[in-house]
Structures are given as structure tokens and as C-alpha cells.
Write a protein that holds these residues in place. Structure first.
Motif, short mmCIF file in Angstrom:
data_model
loop_
_atom_site.label_atom_id
_atom_site.label_comp_id
_atom_site.label_asym_id
_atom_site.label_seq_id
_atom_site.Cartn_x
_atom_site.Cartn_y
_atom_site.Cartn_z
N ALA A 179 3.65 8.09 4.74
CA ALA A 179 3.68 7.48 6.01
C ALA A 179 5.19 6.31 5.75
O ALA A 179 4.91 4.84 5.94
N ASN A 209 0.61 10.48 2.44
CA ASN A 209 1.38 11.19 3.14
C ASN A 209 2.28 10.52 3.45
O ASN A 209 2.69 10.47 4.16
N PHE A 240 0.66 4.80 0.58
CA PHE A 240 0.02 6.77 1.15
C PHE A 240 -0.20 7.38 0.91
O PHE A 240 0.80 8.43 0.14
N MET A 289 0.89 -1.51 -0.28
CA MET A 289 -0.04 -0.23 -0.09
C MET A 289 0.81 1.37 -0.03
O MET A 289 2.32 0.90 0.67
#
Lengths: 367, 548
Positions: A86, A84, A82, A80
Motif C-alpha cells: 500500500a 500488498n 499492509f 499499519m
């Protein structure tokens, strides 16, 4: 390895509110699939349901034939990325990329080889020992991409990965994501509200609004033959007209007529909505009569905002525009000037009067 | 439909809720109820009638409020200008100054009370000096004056630290904007700076007010008949032990009611008027040259050093030969030897019970912060609110509450280390909890999700990612909890037994017994322990600011 994702009648509720009322969709193996829609349309919610961060309140979710409803996120083998980034701020770039192997039995040499390889693929090898605070947003997102795909996930999920970046970087990274995805060959579900980005990057797009899929198709299908008025106005710009179908033509409120668009299945007397993109109009000796309200120079084209006689345009929508290619020798129109416009009959779209359905033959494929 | 297994956090939140109910809410409820009961357990308002009909009783409430109001006003008058000067003017030795202010704040107020008695008491050095050499009888330091002096010098650092924090977060462009509009000098301060820091100053003032209202050691030692609520509660409770403690309970309930109302008023104001200031650019400190600079430095250092007189006095006298209340000529370590011989256990008790308390505080603080920030629901909301209760419960009240509840079957915890640690945890948890949730708010939830998405289980992700990133915030809260734990007196003095006597209790009882030498030695040990803790904290966290 990479899988297909099948959703059957998925439901999501928050409190008493139903965010996704029953959604069915199939994402093919190794496909770059984009969920596109305005903010709050449920696209991120759906992505997080696929990831396992949001529970499923009804319906079924499969990776290939495997039901996923009761598998927690960390056992779904997803990658995944993200919005922002992450990126773990307390670990170096390399440690970030290696992180997923902590939960996997892979030999040290294998980890090193795969991390080296992916650092090259996303072109961040020279930063591998830096701490995240020393990297720019674009570099951070490359790290995030590397971290997500180095573990060979079954699916790659990306939640608006480019929306925190500036315009130029967005273009660069968009290309990089697309290249890496094709190189690795991984099923990808990408969420964005930016229609241009979606058109550029996707194999197929699902346009969503209010938790409901409006249309699924290739970028070209969706642009050329939108399934309804929402898709027509959300993807690119479309001017909407109100017209009445006659034997061979469409008639407008001011009495002007244009020939019936190619492929429009309309019955005489039927009230319809006609959708014309700014570049599908061209000046002619006769046709739709418009007054130029304003002119904007956009570099490769000139944009005119037009005003029509009462009842010609569909009320409640943004003003209708005409885009003229800027060639240097073209005839420019001044505000207040009257011009007649002919639509490109092979490209315009006709919808039911309430915009809910396309009336074009073979147009508007649903999921 | 999809079944959901209850996860660790749901179970944990229920466990914590149960613990809060058992150890805090239930005892408090019992206390309130027993305040409304008579000798035979019948329901009555006679305790309150008794309180408001006898001058001796209601005078204590009036006394407490006057002390608290005066102290709050004085600390604001000292703390705000001090913070303004160190923020906007370049001050030499700023780091040292900050450290000294923190030391003044951290040492227990009863040590201040005791050293001011040594200095300006009836036979204090300053008093006798003036009387013998100059023939002047200066007023002594007992009663209202002394309490206000000691508490002001101990509590102004709260205002200073809060307000300088707010000033540092204030965007300098706000002041530049004021200047560009032609507003400068004192008008700039009153029209621009003061309103912006008002919510922060009010929170700090409330903290000061509560501390002044709840302090037990200072009025007990220096009050000399000036009875305040905490000393009244203590006396009534100790007198009535074995009999009916319901009058003390009624007094305690009354006090909690007052502090609760104040707390809610302050919260109401700050919620409505709080500004979210977050400046990237700290205000630049202006150099001040010439005589103005000298005056500035003399004033700043004067105030701070004055507030440190108690510490200096205590440390000095600990090396004097002493015979009970009289300090003799010559220096020695006799007081320390005596202190270790008779009260060595107190040091060990402080470290032992303090460590146990801080261990529980850190675990609970992190867990509750995580639950209330990341797993918001009704249960975690209740836990979050309940964990704020200790802010409004004076230490002596908490001590009585716990003793009343847990000194009967099946508990029988009176005089054990369990009940001491329990009260320390309840009283000092909020510091660690607040700073843990503050830092958690700054850590994006997606970091943990990223870890989960990479195949690491949620619980492991919490430990590997979230707790690691929370450490700095947890640490700065824990250090504050720790320092206040080892200096705790007002609840410990009610709960201790000879086996669980702590350093601060030992100092208190030595002063009461009149063994000034050992009291000074023990105070010095406590001060050194506090100082060492702070220095380690600064070294580890790499800065010299405490985040309150």
C-alpha cells in the motif's frame, strides 16, 4: 507513546455469520505480539478491528485505559503495514514516509529530522527520491514500515507483511522488522499464517482457529507445551497416537507400551491422545514398532514416513514421521524396514482423547 | 453496542439515488404508462394496436431493424479485419491511422449524411459529373442505401477500437500453442482468434446496433421517406405537441423494450462466455514486404480515407461562396461570417452547456464509481444498474421523456438550458462512469486505508489518494463524454429552444433550411472543436488510445 491493548469479549459478525464469537486478549506495552492461525481464522479481522477499519459488534477494546470502540481509525494513532505494501504509487519514497505528518502538527525541521532518521533505521535512505515503481517488493515493505513508525504511533499493526516476498527476502526483512521494533520500543500486533515466522519474531503468540484463541504464550511454551491438538499439529509437526493410560505406562492398540510421559496427569484406564514430534523419537531395541514407508533427505535431517499397526495412530491425521539427524555416519533405514522407536518422555505431550485439552501439568496456558 | 454515525457516502448515495429516481426512473415510468393511455387518459392498448395495424407504422420498425442489422454486419466485416491487420502486421503511420479512425467515429453522423447528399445526392457533384461528362445515371444516395452507407462509415471504428483492444490483450502464446499443434493460416484465425475476441466483438456489435437503431439525424436527412423509428417518434411527437403525445410514448416504450432485451441477451452471453485475458506481452506486429505490403496499406488507408470523405467535403465547402443550397465559384470566409452573425450563440451554447454537463458528469462519475466499487450495498447496486439505463434509451426517446415530465408545473423547464444539460448528463454519464470504475478496480483499497491509518480522515484520504490515482481513468472517460456531448443531436433536437440551440442542432436546422454554406461552416467548427479536444486529451494522457 506506546500503549497496551485490551480486548474484552470482542464480537464480529458479517451478515448472519459470527466470525469472532467473543474474544478476550491483552497485548502488553512494547510487546511484539503475533496473531497466528490458518487463513480464514479471523486473525486479520481482529487486526482490522484494532485498527478501526472493521466495526466492533460487541465487547470492548482499550488502548491502555482509553475505550476505542467509537474512535474512528484515523484518530487512533496507529501505524499499519499492509500485505500488498500500500505504498502510494504517485509519491516518491520520501513523500510516502512524510505523508502521515500531513495530519499532524510537526515543524518542518522536525519532520525532516525524523524522516531522515527512520530512513536510516530501515536502510532505504539511498532510495528516498525514487518512485515506488522502481523499487523491489522488499524495499517497498521497508518504506511501508518506515511510513508506519515515523509518526510515533501508539501501536504498530502488521497484516502479513512478508507473505508477498520470496523466501530469502522474507528472512532478511523479518530480522529488520524485529530489530526496528525493539529499537523503537513499540507495541506491535503482527498477523501471519506462517508458524515459523511467528516463532522467530514474536515475544508472545496467540494461536487462533475459527475466531477462537487456542493458546497464548511465548514461542517456546507454544511449541513445547501446546494447549490442544490443534496447536500441536499447527505449530511444527506432531504425530498423533491413541493410547490407554495404565498404572505407570501408556498402552497402544498393538499391545506395545511406553513409560508414562513426565508431567502427564492421567488416570489409569483413561483413553488419551499422545502427540510426538518427529525429532522426539529415537530408534531403540524395543518400543513402538513401525515400518518405514518412505525416506526424504532434507539436508540436516532425514525424514521417514512411518506406518504402525492398526489403531495405533489416531485416525484421520497425516502419517506419523520420524526425523533422524544427518551426521554422515548414521544408520539409514530403507523403505520396508522395521524399526522400534522410543519417544523422549520429557518432551512428548498427552491430550484428552478428543484433543481438546492438554493433560500435561502446567501445560496449555490459555489467554 | 457501538453506534455508527451515517457517513458522507451513505448520505451521498441516498442523494444520488433520489436524483436518479427523479430525473430518470420516474420520467421513464411516466413515459411507459402514458404509452398505455388513450386521449382521455383511460387505460388502453389502442396505441399498440394502431402501431401494428397500419403498415406505415410497423414498416418503420422493420426499416429500423433492417438498417441496424445491415450496418452491424458491415461494420463487423470492416472493423475486425482492420483491427487484425493493424495488430498483427506492421503498418506505417499506425498512430495517424488510429487518429483518423477516431475522427471518423467522433464526428456526428448527420454531417456524414449531409456531405454524402452534397456528393451523391440528386444534384450532387459526383452524380452530375457522371451524368454530364460520362452520360451515366448513377443511383442516388437517398433512402436505405444512404443510411446504411453513412452509419457504417461512422460506426465501424467502434468495432475496430474494441477488437484491437481485445487482440492486444490476447496472449501470443495462445496462437503459438495453436501453431505448435499444427494449426496455422486461416484456420488459426477461425479456430483460435475469432472465438477469443467474440465476446468483445459482440459487445461492440451491440453498441453499433443500438447506435444505428437510435440514430435520428441520418435517416431524417438522407432517408427521404424511408421512415425509421426515431424519425417516426420525432414526427409523431412534434405533430402531437399540445395534444396527446401518448402514441409517441408508446413507440418510445416499444423501442426501449427492444433495446433492453438485446442488451440483456448480450450481457447474458458475455457473462457466461467472457474470457479474462490479460497479457503482459503484446502480440508482435509482423512486417509485410513487397506487393502484399502495398496492397495491405492501400486497403487500410483506402477504407479509412473513404470514411473521412464527409469531413473533407464539409471543410472544403465551408470555404466556398454559397447561396443557400448552391455553392458558387470562388473561395471566401463568407459562410463563417454569416454563421457567426446569425448563429454565433450556438458555439457559446455548446461550450457553456457542454462544460456544465461534463462538470456534473465527472463529479457524478467519480462518486458513483466509488460507491459501487467500494461501498457495495443495495442502494449503490440500484444506482449502478440505473446508471446503465442510458445505454438502452435512444436519444430522441430520452428527449421526449424529459420534456413530457419537466415541461409542466412545478418544473417548466422546457426550452431551458437546465433540461438540455440534464439530458446530456444522463446520456453521456456512462462513459465516464465505466472508465472510472474500471480504474478504481485496479487501485487497491489498502492505499486509502494506509492513508487513514496515518491519521488522515477518510474523506481527505479519498481526495488525496483515491481521486488522484483515478484521474487517468476519469480523464479518458470524460474526454469521450465531452466529445459525444458536443456532438449530441438526437435528444437536443427535441429539447432545444432558440436560446439553447447548440452547434449540432444549428447544423441540422441549417441543412433542413437549405443553408448549406453556414451548415458547412458550423460543421467545420464542430469538427475542429472535436479534433482539438482529442489532441489535448492525447497530449495530456500521453498516449493515443481511447479506452472505451
Amino acid at each position: 507513546m506506546s500503549v497496551s491493548i485490551t480486548m474484552n469479549n470482542l464480537v464480529k459478525r458479517y451478515g448472519g455469520q459470527t466470525v469472532i464469537p467473543g474474544l478476550s486478549l491483552t497485548i502488553r506495552n512494547e510487546e511484539f505480539f503475533t496473531l497466528l492461525g490458518p487463513s480464514g481464522c479471523g486473525k486479520t479481522t481482529l487486526l482490522r478491528m484494532i485498527a478501526g477499519f472493521n466495526g466492533v459488534d460487541g465487547g470492548e477494546l482499550y488502548f491502555d485505559e482509553r475505550p476505542m470502540m467509537n474512535i474512528p481509525a484515523h484518530r487512533r494513532n496507529i501505524g499499519m503495514v499492509f500485505q500488498n505494501y500500500a505504498i502510494f504509487p504517485n509519491m516518491s519514497v520520501r513523500k510516502n514516509v512524510e505523508y502521515g505528518f500531513r495530519a499532524r502538527k510537526v515543524s518542518k525541521e522536525e519532520v525532516r529530522r525524523r524522516v531522515d532518521e527512520i530512513l536510516d533505521v530501515v536502510r532505504i535512505r539511498e532510495y528516498q527520491d525514487r518512485m515506488p515503481a522502481q523499487l523491489s517488493g522488499g524495499q517497498l515493505q521497508r518504506v511501508a514500515l518506515a511510513r508506519a513508525i515515523v509518526i510515533h504511533p501508539s501501536v504498530l499493526l502488521m497484516d502479513e507483511p512478508l507473505s508477498n516476498l520470496d523466501a530469502k527476502l522474507r528472512l532478511d526483512l523479518r530480522g529488520a522488522i524485529r530489530d526496528v521494533q525493539k529499537q523503537v520500543g513499540i507495541t506491535t500486533c503482527y498477523v501471519t499464517h506462517d508458524q515459523e515466522e511467528a516463532l522467530a519474531i514474536s515475544d508472545r503468540i496467540a494461536v487462533m482457529n475459527q475466531g477462537v484463541i487456542q493458546q497464548v504464550g511465548t514461542p517456546m511454551e507454544i511449541y513445547a507445551r501446546p494447549a490442544n491438538g490443534f496447536v500441536a499439529t499447527f505449530i511444527g509437526r506432531s504425530g498423533l497416537f491413541r493410547a490407554t493410560a495404565r498404572e505407570d505406562c501408556l498402552e497402544f492398540a498393538d499391545g506395545s507400551r511406553i513409560p508414562r510421559p513426565v508431567g502427564a496427569a492421567v488416570a489409569p484406564g483413561q483413553q488419551v491422545a499422545l502427540s510426538i514430534r518427529p525429532e522426539e523419537l529415537s530408534p531403540a531395541a524395543s518400543g513402538l514398532r513401525a515400518v518405514v514407508r518412505s525416506r526424504t533427505f532434507l539436508g540436516k535431517s532425514l525424514n521417514y514416513v512411518l506406518e504402525f499397526a492398526d489403531g495405533v495412530a489416531l485416525p484421520g491425521y497425516p502419517p506419523i514421521e520420524y526425523a533422524q539427524d544427518f551426521t554422515g555416519s548414521c544408520r539409514m533405514y530403507e523403505p520396508g524396514e522395521v524399526l522400534f522407536l522410543q519417544p523422549d518422555l520429557g518432551r512428548v505431550n498427552v491430550f484428552t482423547e478428543d484433543l481438546s485439552r492438554s493433560l500435561m501439568e502446567g501445560g496449555g496456558s490459555h489467554g | 453496542m457501538v453506534k455508527r454515525r451515517p457517513d458522507v457516502w451513505q448520505i451521498l448515495s441516498l442523494v444520488i439515488l433520489a436524483a436518479f429516481c427523479l430525473f430518470l426512473l420516474w420520467p421513464l415510468l411516466c413515459l411507459f404508462l402514458s404509452g398505455f393511455q388513450g386521449e382521455e387518459g383511460q387505460w388502453t392498448l389502442e396505441n399498440f394496436v394502431k402501431f401494428f395495424s397500419k403498415r406505415y407504422y410497423y414498416q418503420a420498425l422493420w426499416n429500423s431493424l433492417s438498417v441496424a442489422v445491415c450496418v452491424t454486419a458491415l461494420t463487423l466485416l470492416i472493423g475486425i479485419p482492420l483491427a487484425y491487420c493493424t495488430t498483427f502486421f506492421r503498418v506505417r503511420g499506425r498512430g495517424v491511422l488510429d487518429l483518423l479512425i477516431i475522427i471518423a467515429m467522433m464526428s456526428p453522423p448527420f454531417i456524414g449524411a449531409y456531405s454524402w447528399i452534397l456528393l451523391c445526392g440528386r444534384s450532387g457533384w459526383v452524380t452530375t459529373f457522371f451524368a454530364e461528362h460520362l452520360g451515366i445515371d448513377i443511383p442516388t444516395v437517398y433512402g436505405f442505401r444512404g443510411i446504411v452507407l453513412v452509419l457504417t462509415l461512422k460506426l465501424y471504428p467502434f468495432i475496430y477500437i474494441y477488437v484491437s483492444g481485445a487482440l492486444k490483450r490476447m496472449d501470443p502464446s495462445l496462437m503459438e500453442a495453436a501453431e505448435s499443434l499444427g494449426i496455422h493460416g486461416i484456420r488459426k484465425i477461425t479456430s483460435n482468434v475469432l472465438p477469443l475476441i467474440a465476446p468483445t466483438a459482440l459487445s461492440a456489435a451491440l453498441l453499433v446496433f443500438m447506435n444505428a437503431l437510435a440514430d435520428f439525424g441520418t435517416p431524417q436527412l438522407i432517408g427521404e421517406g424511408y421512415v425509421t423509428m426515431p424519425t417516426l417518434i420525432y414526427t409523431e411527437f412534434v405533430n402531437e405537441m399540445g395534444g396527446n403525445a401518448s402514441f409517441a410514448a408508446a413507440l418510445a416504450a416499444l423501442m426501449v423494450a427492444i433495446t433492453a432485451v438485446l442488451f440483456l441477451l448480450q450481457k447474458f452471453y458475455v457473462d457466461r462466455r467472457g474470457y479474462n485475458m490479460n497479457s503482459m506481452r503484446a502480440p508482435a506486429a509482423q512486417p509485410v514486404a513487397g506487393w502484399r505490403g502495398s496492397v495491405l496499406h492501400i486497403l487500410l488507408y483506402g477504407v479509412v480515407l473513404f470514411s473521412l470523405i464527409p469531413q473533407v467535403t464539409v471543410i472544403y465547402t465551408s470555404f466556398l461562396n454559397a447561396n443557400r443550397m448552391v455553392f458558387l465559384k470562388g473561395y471566401s470566409l463568407n459562410s463563417y461570417v454569416l454563421a457567426f452573425q446569425t448563429l454565433g450563440g450556438a458555439i457559446w451554447n455548446t461550450v457553456r452547456m457542454g462544460s456544465a454537463a461534463i462538470f456534473i458528469i465527472v463529479i457524478l462519475g467519480v462518486a458513483i464509481a466509488y460507491l459501487s466499487v467500494r461501498r457495495r450495498n443495495i442502494i449503490t447496486g440500484i444506482i449502478d444498474t440505473a446508471s446503465m439505463f442510458p445505454y438502452i434509451i435512444p436519444g430522441s426517446v430520452l428527449g421526449i421523456t424529459l420534456l413530457l415530465t419537466f415541461n409542466k408545473r412545478p418544473w417548466l423547464w422546457g426550452g431551458t438550458a437546465i433540461i438540455m444539460v440534464l439530458s446530456l448528463v444522463i446520456r453521456r454519464l456512462p462513459y465516464t462512469l465505466r472508465s472510472s470504475s474500471a480504474i478504481l478496480h485496479q487501485i487497491p483499497a489498502s492505499l486509502e486505508e494506509a492513508s487513514v491509518s496515518l491519521g488522515v480522515s477518510p474523506l481527505k484520504s479519498f481526495f488525496r489518494i483515491t481521486t488522484v490515482l483515478m484521474l487517468p481513468g476519469v480523464f479518458s472517460g470524460a474526454i469521450l463524454s465531452w466529445v459525444t456531448v458536443i456532438n449530441e443531436l438526437s435528444s437536443s433536437v427535441i429539447l432545444y429552444s432558440t436560446k439553447t440551440r447548440t452547434l449540432s442542432v444549428a447544423v441540422y436546422s441549417e441543412v433542413v433550411r437549405g443553408s448549406y454554406g453556414t451548415a458547412a461552416a458550423l460543421s467545420t467548427i464542430l469538427t475542429v472543436l472535436t479534433l482539438v479536444s482529442l489532441l489535448i486529451a492525447f497530449r495530456v494522457s500521453g498516449n493515443d488510445e481511447l479506452h472505451l
